[in-house]
Design an enzyme around this catalytic site. Structure first.
Site, PDB file in Angstrom:
ATOM      1  N   GLY A  17       0.787  -1.223   0.000  1.00 44.35           N
ATOM      2  CA  GLY A  17       0.000   0.000   0.000  1.00 44.35           C
ATOM      3  C   GLY A  17       0.822   1.277   0.000  1.00 44.35           C
ATOM      4  N   SER A  88       3.955   5.103   8.630  1.00 38.87           N
ATOM      5  CA  SER A  88       2.859   4.825   7.707  1.00 38.87           C
ATOM      6  C   SER A  88       1.983   3.662   8.153  1.00 38.87           C
ATOM      7  CB  SER A  88       3.421   4.532   6.303  1.00 38.87           C
ATOM      8  OG  SER A  88       2.399   4.277   5.380  1.00 38.87           O
ATOM      9  N   GLY A  90      -0.789   1.557   9.654  1.00 31.97           N
ATOM     10  CA  GLY A  90      -2.135   1.971  10.043  1.00 31.97           C
ATOM     11  C   GLY A  90      -3.089   0.796  10.101  1.00 31.97           C
ATOM     12  N   TYR A 153     -10.383   5.205  14.747  1.00 29.59           N
ATOM     13  CA  TYR A 153      -9.427   5.488  13.674  1.00 29.59           C
ATOM     14  C   TYR A 153      -9.227   6.991  13.534  1.00 29.59           C
ATOM     15  CZ  TYR A 153      -7.428   5.683   8.971  1.00 29.59           C
ATOM     16  OH  TYR A 153      -6.612   5.940   7.895  1.00 29.59           O
TER      17      TYR A 153
END
Length: 244
Positions: A17, A88, A90, A153
């Site tokens: 990603g 990065s 997540g 989130y």
């Protein structure tokens, strides 16, 4: 132009990603990358896909949980020469708060927020001794807009913004810059799982009428890492979603 030639970078969530796209962009610019994730097989494949930096240095990986402080203690000892840190990693959420377990809440906060805090704590200390460093946190436009089913989130990503602003006051005198990227809806595994109705609804709110690509975020990261007078900023990359 290889404007990151010889620079050592560590990218969490780097096996796929957005993280892998950033690593690829940095490697194309001449950097040597260390990727971090929990799946060793995925990491090996990701590292093998990166452009080779030079004959003296090779890309590498570390397997670990970014939400675990002990991982970062070991990481900074293993890779002390990191000058560019990209947080990065997540964990997505798709559940209403009342249906979200305490274990899931803890995991979301550990990965999305504490991972960046711990990484910054250990590497900013190392960078300060060398008077050079750049840290990029991957937040989200949901930190500003929110959304049903993404409360934890969004809260964890919003936490990165306050954390980054505070760190600017702490580390700037050591020639360390720290910034956030706020991606909108990006073509990743997470958005690929959206049903057609939800996807159409989101697209109708994006002025550019498309989802972003991971390369869009990688280009933003490259801008931040090479722009020596930019720090403490929230760079929104969302096709106009948050402005509509």
């Amino acid at each position: 132009m290889l404007n990151l030639l010889g620079r050592c970078c560590l990218i969490t969530g780097g096996s796929r990603g957005i993280g892998l796209a950033i690593a690829t962009r940095f490697a194309q610019a001449g950097a040597t990358c260390t990727l971090v994730a929990r799946d060793e097989a995925q990491l090996r494949n990701a590292v093998s896909s990166l452009p080779a930096p030079n004959q003296q240095q090779e890309h590498d990986f570390l397997v670990g949980d970014v939400g675990d402080e002990s991982f970062w203690e070991l990481s900074v000892k293993t890779k002390p020469d990191i000058r560019i840190l990209v947080n990065s990693a997540g964990q997505p959420q798709n559940s209403l708060l009342r249906k979200t377990t305490p274990e899931a809440i803890d995991h979301l906060v550990r990965v999305n927020l504490l991972g960046a805090i711990y990484g910054t704590k250990f590497y900013a200390s190392e960078m300060s001794r060398r008077k050079e460093g750049c840290i990029i946190n991957i937040s989200s436009v949901l930190a500003d807009t929110g959304g049903a089913g993404s409360a934890i989130y969004a809260a964890s990503k919003a936490g990165l913004q306050g954390f980054t602003k505070s760190m600017v006051a702490e580390v700037s005198r050591f020639n360390i810059r720290i910034n956030n990227i706020l991606p909108g809806y990006i073509e990743t595994d997470m958005t690929a799982a959206m049903d057609s109705t939800a996807r159409s609804m989101v697209l109708s709110k994006i002025p550019l009428e498309r989802f972003g690509t991971v390369e869009d975020i990688a280009n933003a990261a490259h801008y931040l890492v090479t722009s020596r007078y930019v720090t403490g900023t929230n760079l929104v990359v969302d096709g106009g979603y948050s402005a509509s």
